[in-house]
Scaffold this active site. Structure first.
Site, PDB file in Angstrom:
ATOM      1  N   ASN A  95       0.801  -1.226   0.000  1.00 39.34           N
ATOM      2  CA  ASN A  95       0.000   0.000   0.000  1.00 39.34           C
ATOM      3  C   ASN A  95       0.832   1.274   0.000  1.00 39.34           C
ATOM      4  O   ASN A  95       0.403   2.303  -0.537  1.00 39.34           O
ATOM      5  CB  ASN A  95      -0.992  -0.020   1.173  1.00 39.34           C
ATOM      6  CG  ASN A  95      -2.138  -0.988   0.900  1.00 39.34           C
ATOM      7  OD1 ASN A  95      -2.197  -1.595  -0.172  1.00 39.34           O
ATOM      8  ND2 ASN A  95      -3.056  -1.141   1.842  1.00 39.34           N
ATOM      9  N   VAL A 118      -7.390   7.076   3.457  1.00 43.48           N
ATOM     10  CA  VAL A 118      -8.183   6.004   4.089  1.00 43.48           C
ATOM     11  C   VAL A 118      -7.397   4.684   4.080  1.00 43.48           C
ATOM     12  O   VAL A 118      -7.572   3.834   4.954  1.00 43.48           O
ATOM     13  CB  VAL A 118      -9.545   5.828   3.362  1.00 43.48           C
ATOM     14  CG1 VAL A 118     -10.348   4.675   3.952  1.00 43.48           C
ATOM     15  CG2 VAL A 118     -10.362   7.113   3.424  1.00 43.48           C
ATOM     16  N   SER A 119      -6.502   4.499   3.112  1.00 44.46           N
ATOM     17  CA  SER A 119      -5.779   3.230   2.942  1.00 44.46           C
ATOM     18  C   SER A 119      -5.015   2.859   4.223  1.00 44.46           C
ATOM     19  O   SER A 119      -4.535   3.734   4.948  1.00 44.46           O
ATOM     20  CB  SER A 119      -4.778   3.358   1.785  1.00 44.46           C
ATOM     21  OG  SER A 119      -5.396   3.958   0.670  1.00 44.46           O
ATOM     22  N   ARG A 151     -18.073   2.933  15.834  1.00 41.98           N
ATOM     23  CA  ARG A 151     -18.220   1.566  16.360  1.00 41.98           C
ATOM     24  C   ARG A 151     -18.507   1.609  17.865  1.00 41.98           C
ATOM     25  O   ARG A 151     -19.410   0.937  18.368  1.00 41.98           O
ATOM     26  CB  ARG A 151     -16.938   0.771  16.083  1.00 41.98           C
ATOM     27  CG  ARG A 151     -16.823   0.422  14.626  1.00 41.98           C
ATOM     28  CD  ARG A 151     -15.602  -0.417  14.311  1.00 41.98           C
ATOM     29  NE  ARG A 151     -15.635  -0.767  12.908  1.00 41.98           N
ATOM     30  CZ  ARG A 151     -14.577  -0.820  12.110  1.00 41.98           C
ATOM     31  NH1 ARG A 151     -13.370  -0.561  12.588  1.00 41.98           N
ATOM     32  NH2 ARG A 151     -14.717  -1.146  10.845  1.00 41.98           N
ATOM     33  N   HIS A 175      -4.784   4.019  14.522  1.00 36.51           N
ATOM     34  CA  HIS A 175      -5.916   3.192  14.081  1.00 36.51           C
ATOM     35  C   HIS A 175      -5.474   1.734  14.092  1.00 36.51           C
ATOM     36  O   HIS A 175      -5.135   1.156  13.077  1.00 36.51           O
ATOM     37  CB  HIS A 175      -6.339   3.610  12.674  1.00 36.51           C
ATOM     38  CG  HIS A 175      -7.473   2.798  12.129  1.00 36.51           C
ATOM     39  ND1 HIS A 175      -8.664   2.630  12.793  1.00 36.51           N
ATOM     40  CD2 HIS A 175      -7.606   2.110  10.968  1.00 36.51           C
ATOM     41  CE1 HIS A 175      -9.470   1.882  12.071  1.00 36.51           C
ATOM     42  NE2 HIS A 175      -8.856   1.538  10.960  1.00 36.51           N
TER      43      HIS A 175
HETATM   44  N1  LIG Z   1      -8.981   4.033   7.518  1.00 37.40           N
HETATM   45  C1  LIG Z   1      -9.941   3.167   7.766  1.00 37.40           C
HETATM   46  O1  LIG Z   1     -10.619   3.247   8.778  1.00 37.40           O
HETATM   47  C2  LIG Z   1     -10.230   2.077   6.767  1.00 37.40           C
HETATM   48  C3  LIG Z   1     -11.461   1.409   6.788  1.00 37.40           C
HETATM   49  C4  LIG Z   1     -11.708   0.421   5.834  1.00 37.40           C
HETATM   50  C5  LIG Z   1     -10.738   0.106   4.892  1.00 37.40           C
HETATM   51  N2  LIG Z   1      -9.560   0.766   4.917  1.00 37.40           N
HETATM   52  C6  LIG Z   1      -8.534   0.497   3.921  1.00 37.40           C
HETATM   53  O2  LIG Z   1      -8.959   1.060   2.682  1.00 37.40           O
HETATM   54  C7  LIG Z   1      -8.338   0.344   1.603  1.00 37.40           C
HETATM   55  C8  LIG Z   1      -9.381  -0.067   0.582  1.00 37.40           C
HETATM   56  O3  LIG Z   1     -10.260  -1.013   1.133  1.00 37.40           O
HETATM   57  P1  LIG Z   1     -11.406  -1.658   0.218  1.00 37.40           P
HETATM   58  O4  LIG Z   1     -12.194  -2.554   1.073  1.00 37.40           O
HETATM   59  O5  LIG Z   1     -12.093  -0.590  -0.555  1.00 37.40           O
HETATM   60  O6  LIG Z   1     -10.519  -2.529  -0.790  1.00 37.40           O
HETATM   61  P2  LIG Z   1     -10.916  -3.004  -2.272  1.00 37.40           P
HETATM   62  O7  LIG Z   1      -9.982  -4.071  -2.651  1.00 37.40           O
HETATM   63  O8  LIG Z   1     -12.377  -3.264  -2.340  1.00 37.40           O
HETATM   64  O9  LIG Z   1     -10.639  -1.701  -3.149  1.00 37.40           O
HETATM   65  C9  LIG Z   1      -9.368  -1.171  -3.346  1.00 37.40           C
HETATM   66  C10 LIG Z   1      -9.333  -0.605  -4.750  1.00 37.40           C
HETATM   67  O10 LIG Z   1      -8.088   0.080  -4.927  1.00 37.40           O
HETATM   68  C11 LIG Z   1      -7.760  -0.085  -6.298  1.00 37.40           C
HETATM   69  N3  LIG Z   1      -6.360   0.247  -6.548  1.00 37.40           N
HETATM   70  C12 LIG Z   1      -5.251  -0.483  -6.257  1.00 37.40           C
HETATM   71  N4  LIG Z   1      -4.148   0.170  -6.678  1.00 37.40           N
HETATM   72  C13 LIG Z   1      -4.557   1.337  -7.217  1.00 37.40           C
HETATM   73  C14 LIG Z   1      -3.902   2.449  -7.796  1.00 37.40           C
HETATM   74  N5  LIG Z   1      -2.565   2.489  -7.910  1.00 37.40           N
HETATM   75  N6  LIG Z   1      -4.642   3.469  -8.252  1.00 37.40           N
HETATM   76  C15 LIG Z   1      -5.981   3.448  -8.169  1.00 37.40           C
HETATM   77  N7  LIG Z   1      -6.678   2.429  -7.618  1.00 37.40           N
HETATM   78  C16 LIG Z   1      -5.968   1.390  -7.151  1.00 37.40           C
HETATM   79  C17 LIG Z   1      -8.100  -1.545  -6.593  1.00 37.40           C
HETATM   80  O11 LIG Z   1      -8.194  -1.811  -7.977  1.00 37.40           O
HETATM   81  C18 LIG Z   1      -9.415  -1.677  -5.847  1.00 37.40           C
HETATM   82  O12 LIG Z   1     -10.527  -1.421  -6.693  1.00 37.40           O
HETATM   83  C19 LIG Z   1      -7.601  -0.829   2.260  1.00 37.40           C
HETATM   84  O13 LIG Z   1      -6.241  -0.510   2.424  1.00 37.40           O
HETATM   85  C20 LIG Z   1      -8.287  -0.960   3.602  1.00 37.40           C
HETATM   86  O14 LIG Z   1      -7.465  -1.568   4.569  1.00 37.40           O
HETATM   87  C21 LIG Z   1      -9.284   1.732   5.830  1.00 37.40           C
HETATM   88  O1  LIG Z   2      -9.853  -3.490   9.829  1.00 37.44           O
HETATM   89  C1  LIG Z   2      -9.411  -3.187   8.724  1.00 37.44           C
HETATM   90  O2  LIG Z   2      -8.469  -3.774   8.184  1.00 37.44           O
HETATM   91  C2  LIG Z   2     -10.074  -2.096   7.932  1.00 37.44           C
HETATM   92  C3  LIG Z   2     -10.313  -0.846   8.708  1.00 37.44           C
HETATM   93  O3  LIG Z   2      -9.144  -0.329   9.242  1.00 37.44           O
HETATM   94  C4  LIG Z   2     -11.377  -1.002   9.761  1.00 37.44           C
HETATM   95  O4  LIG Z   2     -11.126  -0.680  10.917  1.00 37.44           O
HETATM   96  O5  LIG Z   2     -12.478  -1.455   9.403  1.00 37.44           O
END
Ligand SMILES: NC(=O)c1ccc[n+]([C@@H]2O[C@H](COP(=O)([O-])OP(=O)(O)OC[C@H]3O[C@@H](n4cnc5c(N)ncnc54)[C@H](O)[C@@H]3O)[C@@H](O)[C@H]2O)c1
Ligand SMILES: O=C(O)C[C@H](O)C(=O)O
Length: 316
Positions: A95, A118-119, A151, A175
């Protein structure tokens, strides 16, 4: 207002959907690297407009950042989600590269945009994006605190059998499992939560909150998206409507809470300039110790990123 959401996966598409449905921005650009996915989801959201009744335009593009030009706010959700058995930190190597390359493109086409990361791992990906962007820390920050407090608030609402709307809470730190919910600053319709629930039940809710992301990963085989997507959209709304909302947000601390150069969740005021102010709460010794543990953990992962040579400013 123009908002770009990078990553049209579960979280990004949900965020774009909330932005459109609630008419938070009139133009929403969804970007993904996977051919057709952003175009398809944006079209689907647009085709829902006549049914639900909104007029925000949603367009999708595959890697064409010229279409994101002059965005006011950009939400970065691109990157892998974790699977059962993984920690968020396990996502760092893949990531970090994604967040770095995406941030470079975002800043090239929208140098004045406010960036919401968010990632995962969230705190360290915020570090990555902030460094890559070369922008002010008050304009590049991360979403986690709204989700984590949501939550916590949802669990409390269930336990007390009251509306989640009436539960106000703040949470600090990274987080991850070392996040720091603050029961002392939790109220239910203005009443301190400690007057309404027994200590052992409250402690159990705090514990469940800290591992709340993992609970969903276990259930679904991937991580959550409805609450995370809505949480990111709520931050966008605070900015584009200059609401000056008070939310916990991940930002580089520079002296606040006696912490320097570490990215952690803290309560802030969010408005048209991004973070308008970081609020410094008076923490007691126990809370300070928990925050220090969380700081230490995030710093370790930041150091791991430094060792990978990823965390370089865009010009380096
Ligand atoms: N901060 C938070 O609280 C929180 C909460 C939920 C998820 N997340 C994180 O958010 C991220 C996404 O989760 P998700 O469930 O949507 O995953 P997902 O796999 O459904 O979606 C991720 C998307 O990113 C795209 N992607 C990958 N590389 C890319 C690039 N270089 N440019 C553009 N797009 C690209 C993929 O093709 C995919 O469609 C994860 O890292 C997850 O851990 C963070
Ligand atoms: O738990 C995860 O990996 C995704 C996100 O950070 C969350 O808290 O839902």
């Amino acid at each position: 207002m123009k908002v770009t959401v990078v990553g049209a996966g579960n979280v990004g598409a949900t965020c774009a959907d909330v932005l459109a449905t609630r008419e938070i921005a009139n133009e929403i650009v969804l970007v993904d690297i996977k051919e057709g996915i952003a175009e398809g989801k944006a079209l689907d959201i647009w085709q829902k407009a006549p049914i639900i009744g909104y007029d925000s335009r949603t367009i999708g593009v595959t890697n064409d950042y010229s279409r994101t030009a002059d965005s006011d706010v950009v939400v970065i959700t691109s990157g892998l989600p974790r699977k059962p058995g993984m920690s968020r930190d396990d996502l760092i190597s893949v990531n970090a590269g994604i967040v770095k390359s995406v941030t470079e493109q975002v800043v090239k086409y929208s140098p004045n945009a406010i960036i919401i990361v968010v990632s995962n791992p969230l705190d360290v990906m915020t570090y990555q994006a902030h460094l890559t962007s070369g922008m002010d820390r008050m304009k590049v920050f991360g979403m986690a605190g709204i989700l984590d407090t949501a939550r916590y608030r949802a669990f409390l609402a269930e336990a007390l059998n009251v509306s989640p709307k009436d539960i106000q809470a703040v949470l600090m730190g990274g987080h991850g499992d070392t996040m720091v919910p603050l029961p002392r600053y939790t109220t239910v319709g203005g009443i301190p939560v400690t007057e309404l629930i027994e200590k052992d039940k409250l402690d159990a809710i705090v514990q469940r909150t800290a591992v709340g992301g993992g609970e969903l990963v276990k259930l679904m085989g991937t991580s959550a998206w409805y609450a995370p997507g809505a949480a990111a959209a709520q931050m966008v709304e605070a900015i584009v409507r200059d609401q000056r909302r008070v939310f916990p947000v991940c930002v580089e601390l520079k002296g606040e809470y006696g912490i320097d150069g570490v990215y952690l969740g803290a309560p802030v005021i969010l408005g048209k300039n991004g973070i308008e102010r970081i609020i410094e709460l008076q923490l007691n010794d126990e809370e300070k110790a928990l925050l220090e543990t969380s700081r230490g953990h995030v710093k370790e992962v930041m150091d791991a990123l430094d060792k990978m040579g990823q965390a370089q400013p865009a010009s380096a």
